[in-house]
Design a protein around this motif. Structure first.
Motif, PDB file in Angstrom:
ATOM      1  N   GLN A 102       0.716  -1.158   0.023  1.00  0.00           N
ATOM      2  CA  GLN A 102      -0.167   0.266  -0.091  1.00  0.00           C
ATOM      3  C   GLN A 102       0.710   1.334  -0.132  1.00  0.00           C
ATOM      4  O   GLN A 102       0.392   2.367  -0.487  1.00  0.00           O
ATOM      5  N   ALA A 103       2.035   1.024   0.441  1.00  0.00           N
ATOM      6  CA  ALA A 103       2.910   2.595   0.663  1.00  0.00           C
ATOM      7  C   ALA A 103       3.892   2.600  -0.611  1.00  0.00           C
ATOM      8  O   ALA A 103       4.334   3.734  -0.550  1.00  0.00           O
ATOM      9  N   SER A 104       3.858   1.606  -1.476  1.00  0.00           N
ATOM     10  CA  SER A 104       4.716   1.773  -2.606  1.00  0.00           C
ATOM     11  C   SER A 104       4.329   2.783  -3.541  1.00  0.00           C
ATOM     12  O   SER A 104       5.370   3.432  -3.908  1.00  0.00           O
ATOM     13  N   LEU A 105       3.197   2.726  -3.889  1.00  0.00           N
ATOM     14  CA  LEU A 105       3.028   3.559  -5.057  1.00  0.00           C
ATOM     15  C   LEU A 105       2.882   5.221  -4.475  1.00  0.00           C
ATOM     16  O   LEU A 105       3.145   6.090  -4.981  1.00  0.00           O
ATOM     17  N   PRO A 106       2.155   5.201  -3.280  1.00  0.00           N
ATOM     18  CA  PRO A 106       2.157   6.564  -2.745  1.00  0.00           C
ATOM     19  C   PRO A 106       3.734   7.447  -2.756  1.00  0.00           C
ATOM     20  O   PRO A 106       4.209   8.407  -2.627  1.00  0.00           O
ATOM     21  N   LYS A 107       4.678   6.377  -2.299  1.00  0.00           N
ATOM     22  CA  LYS A 107       6.008   7.080  -2.093  1.00  0.00           C
ATOM     23  C   LYS A 107       6.588   7.229  -3.499  1.00  0.00           C
ATOM     24  O   LYS A 107       7.440   8.190  -3.608  1.00  0.00           O
ATOM     25  N   THR A 108       6.180   6.359  -4.648  1.00  0.00           N
ATOM     26  CA  THR A 108       6.467   6.702  -6.067  1.00  0.00           C
ATOM     27  C   THR A 108       6.244   8.012  -6.510  1.00  0.00           C
ATOM     28  O   THR A 108       6.743   8.833  -7.091  1.00  0.00           O
ATOM     29  N   ARG A 116     -17.293  10.288 -23.898  1.00  0.00           N
ATOM     30  CA  ARG A 116     -16.728   8.851 -23.806  1.00  0.00           C
ATOM     31  C   ARG A 116     -16.844   8.522 -22.234  1.00  0.00           C
ATOM     32  O   ARG A 116     -17.159   9.267 -21.479  1.00  0.00           O
ATOM     33  N   LYS A 117     -16.550   7.243 -22.227  1.00  0.00           N
ATOM     34  CA  LYS A 117     -16.572   6.657 -20.542  1.00  0.00           C
ATOM     35  C   LYS A 117     -15.251   7.465 -19.941  1.00  0.00           C
ATOM     36  O   LYS A 117     -14.289   7.314 -20.674  1.00  0.00           O
ATOM     37  N   PRO A 118     -15.310   7.461 -18.527  1.00  0.00           N
ATOM     38  CA  PRO A 118     -14.210   8.276 -17.978  1.00  0.00           C
ATOM     39  C   PRO A 118     -13.453   7.143 -17.700  1.00  0.00           C
ATOM     40  O   PRO A 118     -13.371   5.677 -17.548  1.00  0.00           O
ATOM     41  N   LEU A 119     -11.965   7.461 -17.766  1.00  0.00           N
ATOM     42  CA  LEU A 119     -10.770   6.427 -17.624  1.00  0.00           C
ATOM     43  C   LEU A 119     -10.510   6.306 -16.175  1.00  0.00           C
ATOM     44  O   LEU A 119     -10.259   7.502 -15.363  1.00  0.00           O
ATOM     45  N   VAL A 120     -10.536   5.116 -15.687  1.00  0.00           N
ATOM     46  CA  VAL A 120     -10.365   4.695 -14.498  1.00  0.00           C
ATOM     47  C   VAL A 120      -9.243   3.867 -14.199  1.00  0.00           C
ATOM     48  O   VAL A 120      -9.245   2.962 -14.718  1.00  0.00           O
ATOM     49  N   ALA A 121      -8.112   4.322 -13.226  1.00  0.00           N
ATOM     50  CA  ALA A 121      -6.942   3.426 -12.993  1.00  0.00           C
ATOM     51  C   ALA A 121      -6.903   3.314 -11.475  1.00  0.00           C
ATOM     52  O   ALA A 121      -6.909   4.230 -10.583  1.00  0.00           O
ATOM     53  N   ARG A 122      -6.876   1.799 -10.980  1.00  0.00           N
ATOM     54  CA  ARG A 122      -7.073   1.691  -9.676  1.00  0.00           C
ATOM     55  C   ARG A 122      -5.813   0.727  -9.459  1.00  0.00           C
ATOM     56  O   ARG A 122      -5.371  -0.056  -9.847  1.00  0.00           O
ATOM     57  N   PHE A 123      -5.200   1.225  -8.165  1.00  0.00           N
ATOM     58  CA  PHE A 123      -4.092   0.459  -7.479  1.00  0.00           C
ATOM     59  C   PHE A 123      -4.479  -0.263  -6.269  1.00  0.00           C
ATOM     60  O   PHE A 123      -4.875   0.539  -5.194  1.00  0.00           O
ATOM     61  N   GLY A 124      -4.498  -1.596  -6.150  1.00  0.00           N
ATOM     62  CA  GLY A 124      -4.768  -2.031  -4.805  1.00  0.00           C
ATOM     63  C   GLY A 124      -6.279  -2.608  -4.921  1.00  0.00           C
ATOM     64  O   GLY A 124      -6.727  -2.869  -6.067  1.00  0.00           O
ATOM     65  N   GLY A 125      -6.912  -2.477  -3.805  1.00  0.00           N
ATOM     66  CA  GLY A 125      -8.369  -2.979  -3.754  1.00  0.00           C
ATOM     67  C   GLY A 125      -8.643  -4.610  -3.979  1.00  0.00           C
ATOM     68  O   GLY A 125      -9.715  -5.210  -4.555  1.00  0.00           O
ATOM     69  N   ILE A 126      -7.396  -5.356  -3.847  1.00  0.00           N
ATOM     70  CA  ILE A 126      -7.575  -6.837  -4.217  1.00  0.00           C
ATOM     71  C   ILE A 126      -7.322  -7.425  -2.664  1.00  0.00           C
ATOM     72  O   ILE A 126      -6.508  -7.315  -2.074  1.00  0.00           O
ATOM     73  N   LEU A 150      -5.812   3.141  -4.091  1.00  0.00           N
ATOM     74  CA  LEU A 150      -5.573   4.356  -4.806  1.00  0.00           C
ATOM     75  C   LEU A 150      -6.265   4.460  -6.211  1.00  0.00           C
ATOM     76  O   LEU A 150      -6.291   3.738  -6.967  1.00  0.00           O
ATOM     77  N   THR A 151      -7.268   5.463  -6.449  1.00  0.00           N
ATOM     78  CA  THR A 151      -7.798   5.593  -7.667  1.00  0.00           C
ATOM     79  C   THR A 151      -7.418   6.714  -8.448  1.00  0.00           C
ATOM     80  O   THR A 151      -7.720   7.886  -7.721  1.00  0.00           O
ATOM     81  N   GLU A 183     -15.562  -1.881  -3.425  1.00  0.00           N
ATOM     82  CA  GLU A 183     -16.146  -3.001  -2.993  1.00  0.00           C
ATOM     83  C   GLU A 183     -15.642  -4.428  -3.555  1.00  0.00           C
ATOM     84  O   GLU A 183     -15.544  -4.325  -4.579  1.00  0.00           O
ATOM     85  N   THR A 184     -15.390  -5.490  -2.592  1.00  0.00           N
ATOM     86  CA  THR A 184     -15.002  -6.712  -3.320  1.00  0.00           C
ATOM     87  C   THR A 184     -15.748  -7.800  -2.762  1.00  0.00           C
ATOM     88  O   THR A 184     -16.497  -7.564  -1.708  1.00  0.00           O
ATOM     89  N   PRO A 185     -15.812  -8.960  -3.158  1.00  0.00           N
ATOM     90  CA  PRO A 185     -16.520 -10.145  -2.671  1.00  0.00           C
ATOM     91  C   PRO A 185     -16.042 -10.355  -0.995  1.00  0.00           C
ATOM     92  O   PRO A 185     -16.801 -10.903  -0.463  1.00  0.00           O
ATOM     93  N   GLU A 186     -14.898  -9.867  -0.729  1.00  0.00           N
ATOM     94  CA  GLU A 186     -14.337 -10.029   0.691  1.00  0.00           C
ATOM     95  C   GLU A 186     -14.957  -8.988   1.465  1.00  0.00           C
ATOM     96  O   GLU A 186     -14.262  -8.782   2.553  1.00  0.00           O
TER      97      GLU A 186
END
Length: 208
Positions: A54-60, A100-110, A90-91, A81-84
């Motif tokens: 979780q801290a890797s991308l914010p540091k970058t 067009r549809k908005p472009l969404v990039a997500r890091f984590g949430g798994i 981070l979004t 929201e996930t099945p768990e």
């Protein structure tokens, strides 16, 4: 070294210790202590990977934008929201343009939960396109594009077609007109015609 500390050596005669060690090394009588392998501690559970991941991308991002990890996390932090259950991630969302549809990039949430009955499926690598280009088809035809000979075929290549139309150049040979008509920088010809083109000699009228 070998369990002997610096203080232990300093408490004895240093010169005598060094002479004894040198003598044992010279006579191959010195036997070092057995090395013990030390392994780096690894996390035993997937949940222990969550804090560093979780801290890797914010540091970058903080290093790139010359900001702080806290500001980057606060700016892009969101919940998905996930099945768990809900997970923090981070979004980054790029607003839509021209309907067009908005472009969404997500890091984590798994969810980092072990699936003991998971089935691993190896995907076949995507191979490069097997489509043959036009030059390969012309080579497979095995026919000189000037005299129609079928042996000793070679490829004549020019850097730029524009170079064939330089002002002040004398009458252009037939192979130049052929390349200009085809808009091709290559010509599949036999060795004799190839030598004639480089020597400036005339060649048989090419087939158009």
């Amino acid at each position: 070294m070998d369990g002997v500390t610096v203080d232990a050596v300093a408490a004895t005669e240093v010169e005598e210790f060094l002479q004894d060690l040198s003598e044992r090394l010279r006579t191959h009588a010195y036997r070092p202590s057995a090395l013990r392998r030390v392994q780096n501690p690894k996390p035993g559970r997937l949940g222990e990977l969550r804090p560093p991941s979780q801290a890797s991308l914010p540091k970058t991002l903080a290093g790139k934008h010359r900001s702080t990890v806290t500001k980057m996390a606060r700016k892009y932090k969101s919940t998905v929201e996930t099945p768990e259950g809900p997970r923090t991630c981070l979004t980054v969302t790029v607003p839509p343009d021209r309907g067009r549809k908005p472009l969404v990039a997500r890091f984590g949430g798994i969810p980092l939960k072990r699936q003991r009955k998971a089935v691993l499926t190896d995907r076949r690598p995507v191979m490069a396109s097997a489509k043959r280009n036009e030059l390969i088809h012309r080579l497979i035809a095995e026919c000189c594009e000037i005299c129609e000979a079928r042996t000793n075929l070679e490829v004549h290549h020019v850097r730029k077609l524009a170079g064939l139309n330089r002002p002040g150049r004398r009458d252009k040979p037939d192979w130049v007109h052929l390349m200009a008509k085809r808009r091709s920088e290559t010509l599949v010809i036999c060795r004799r015609c190839h030598e004639d083109t480089h020597a400036g000699r005339g060649t048989a009228p090419p087939r158009m």
